[in-house]
Design an enzyme around this catalytic site. Structure first.
Site, mmCIF file in Angstrom:
data_model
loop_
_atom_site.group_PDB
_atom_site.id
_atom_site.type_symbol
_atom_site.label_atom_id
_atom_site.label_comp_id
_atom_site.label_asym_id
_atom_site.label_seq_id
_atom_site.Cartn_x
_atom_site.Cartn_y
_atom_site.Cartn_z
ATOM 1 N N GLU A 1 0.753 3.902 1.578
ATOM 2 C CA GLU A 1 1.087 4.406 2.914
ATOM 3 C C GLU A 1 2.253 3.625 3.509
ATOM 4 O O GLU A 1 3.091 4.178 4.220
ATOM 5 C CB GLU A 1 -0.155 4.350 3.817
ATOM 6 C CG GLU A 1 -1.131 5.467 3.471
ATOM 7 C CD GLU A 1 -2.593 5.151 3.741
ATOM 8 O OE1 GLU A 1 -2.879 4.212 4.504
ATOM 9 O OE2 GLU A 1 -3.452 5.847 3.165
ATOM 10 N N GLY B 1 -7.565 9.106 -0.261
ATOM 11 C CA GLY B 1 -7.989 9.934 0.861
ATOM 12 C C GLY B 1 -8.076 11.415 0.547
ATOM 13 O O GLY B 1 -8.180 12.233 1.450
ATOM 14 N N SER C 1 -10.364 7.163 -3.193
ATOM 15 C CA SER C 1 -11.595 7.945 -3.085
ATOM 16 C C SER C 1 -12.791 7.311 -3.797
ATOM 17 O O SER C 1 -13.605 8.017 -4.394
ATOM 18 C CB SER C 1 -11.357 9.378 -3.567
ATOM 19 O OG SER C 1 -10.368 10.000 -2.760
ATOM 20 N N HIS D 1 0.855 -1.192 0.000
ATOM 21 C CA HIS D 1 0.000 0.000 0.000
ATOM 22 C C HIS D 1 0.895 1.248 0.000
ATOM 23 O O HIS D 1 1.964 1.246 0.620
ATOM 24 C CB HIS D 1 -0.903 -0.006 1.234
ATOM 25 C CG HIS D 1 -1.967 1.044 1.167
ATOM 26 N ND1 HIS D 1 -1.705 2.358 1.477
ATOM 27 C CD2 HIS D 1 -3.251 0.981 0.787
ATOM 28 C CE1 HIS D 1 -2.821 3.062 1.297
ATOM 29 N NE2 HIS D 1 -3.772 2.250 0.881
HETATM 30 P P1 PGA Z 1 -9.535 5.991 0.193
HETATM 31 O O1 PGA Z 1 -8.343 4.941 0.455
HETATM 32 O O2 PGA Z 1 -10.704 5.182 -0.356
HETATM 33 O O3 PGA Z 1 -9.828 6.583 1.527
HETATM 34 O O4 PGA Z 1 -9.038 6.975 -0.817
HETATM 35 C C1 PGA Z 1 -8.088 3.888 -0.435
HETATM 36 C C2 PGA Z 1 -6.921 3.080 0.041
HETATM 37 O O5 PGA Z 1 -5.969 3.678 0.579
HETATM 38 O O6 PGA Z 1 -6.893 1.845 -0.116
#
Ligand code: PGA
Length: 249
Positions: free
Chosen positions: A97, A173, A213, A95
Site C-alpha cells: 500500500e 484484502g 488474506s 508494504h
Molecule cells: P490482509 O492484509 O490480511 O487484510 O489481506 C495483509 C497486509 O496487508 O499486511
C-alpha cells in the site's frame, strides 16, 4: 528452527480506546508467553497508549511506517527515534500500500530500512508481486529486484535483524490467499536468495512471513510449510478473538 511470528497490521483502523482495549484483552489471554513472537502494529496515534498497555508482556509493538531522516522539516512524518521512544521494537517497511498509494520506490525503502536499523528497530520488510506480474511469469524477477534494491548496502549482520514478509499484492484484502504451495515456492526462493548472498546462516535464521488474506481458518496450512515462519495479517487481526486464534493456530 525459526520461532514463528504472528504480526497484526491494523492499517488505518482503531481509535486509541479501541487499540488499548484490544491490547489488554490480548495480554490477558496469554499470561505465559506463547512459543512465538507476537507483534501488533497500531496506527501512530495509538502507539504510546498501547505500549503502556503491553509493558512487561511478551507482545511486541510495531509501527506501520517511518521516515528515513533523523529529524527535520518533513511535515507529517515520524522518525525511527520517535518510534523507539514510543515503545516500538519493529516497523513495517515497503508494504504494497505504501509502494502503490504513496509511490515508495525500492531506493526509498532501502533508506527506510537503514534508518530503522540505525536506531535498533527490527524492520518487517515487505515484498510481493502484482497479479499481472504473476500472470506474466515475472514473480521471481520482481521479488529478486525488490530484495536486491531494498537490501542494498546491508550486511549479513543487518539481515539477522530483519524479518521479510512475502505479500502477493493480489492476495491483500481480497480474500484470495496464495495456496500454501504457491506461497512456499516464493518463500523458498527468498530464503535461497538470502543464503546465496549473505551466507547459509542468514538464510536459515531468516523469519519469512506470509501476508495476504490470512485467517484463523487458513493459517495452520500456511504455517505447515517449511519456509513459512509467520504471518502478517491485516483484516483478520482487527478482531481480538480472531487474532488470539491466529496466535494460537
Ligand atoms: P490482509 O492484509 O490480511 O487484510 O489481506 C495483509 C497486509 O496487508 O499486511
Amino acid at each position: 528452527m525459526v520461532r514463528p511470528v504472528i504480526a497484526g497490521n491494523w492499517k488505518m483502523n482503531k481509535t486509541v480506546a479501541e487499540a488499548v482495549d484490544f491490547a489488554v484483552r490480548l495480554r490477558t489471554a496469554y499470561s505465559t508467553p506463547p512459543d512465538r513472537r507476537v507483534i501488533i502494529a497500531p496506527p501512530f496515534t495509538a502507539l504510546l497508549a498501547v505500549a503502556d498497555a503491553i509493558r512487561g508482556s511478551f507482545i511486541l509493538l510495531a509501527a506501520q511506517n517511518l521516515h528515513e531522516a533523523e529529524k527535520g522539516a518533513y511535515t507529517g512524518e515520524i522518525s525511527g527515534e520517535m518510534l523507539r521512544e514510543a515503545g516500538c521494537s519493529c516497523v513495517i517497511i515497503g508494504h504494497s500500500e505504501r509502494r502503490t498509494l504513496f509511490a515508495e520506490s525500492d531506493d526509498r525503502i532501502n533508506r527506510k530500512l537503514r534508518a530503522a536499523l540505525t536506531v535498533g528497530l527490527a524492520p518487517i520488510f515487505c515484498v510481493g508481486e502484482s497479479l499481472r506480474q504473476r500472470e506474466d511469469g515475472e514473480t521471481e524477477a520482481v521479488i529478486e529486484l525488490q530484495l536486491k534494491e531494498g537490501l542494498n548496502n546491508l550486511t549479513a549482520s543487518d539481515i539477522g535483524k530483519i524479518l521479510i514478509a512475502y505479500e502477493p499484492v493480489w492476495a491483500i484484502g481480497t480474500g484470495k490467499t496464495a495456496s500454501p504451495g504457491q506461497a512456499e515456492e516464493v518463500h523458498r526462493f527468498i530464503r535461497e536468495w538470502i543464503a546465496r548472498r549473505y551466507g547459509p546462516e542468514s538464510g536459515a535464521e531468516l523469519a519469512i512471513l506470509y501476508g495476504g488474506s490470512v485467517t484463523p481458518k487458513n493459517i495452520a496450512e500456511l504455517m505447515a510449510q517449511p519456509d513459512i515462519n509467520g504471518a502478517l495479517v491485516g483484516g483478520a487481526s482487527l478482531d481480538v478473538d480472531s487474532f488470539i486464534q491466529l496466535v494460537g493456530y
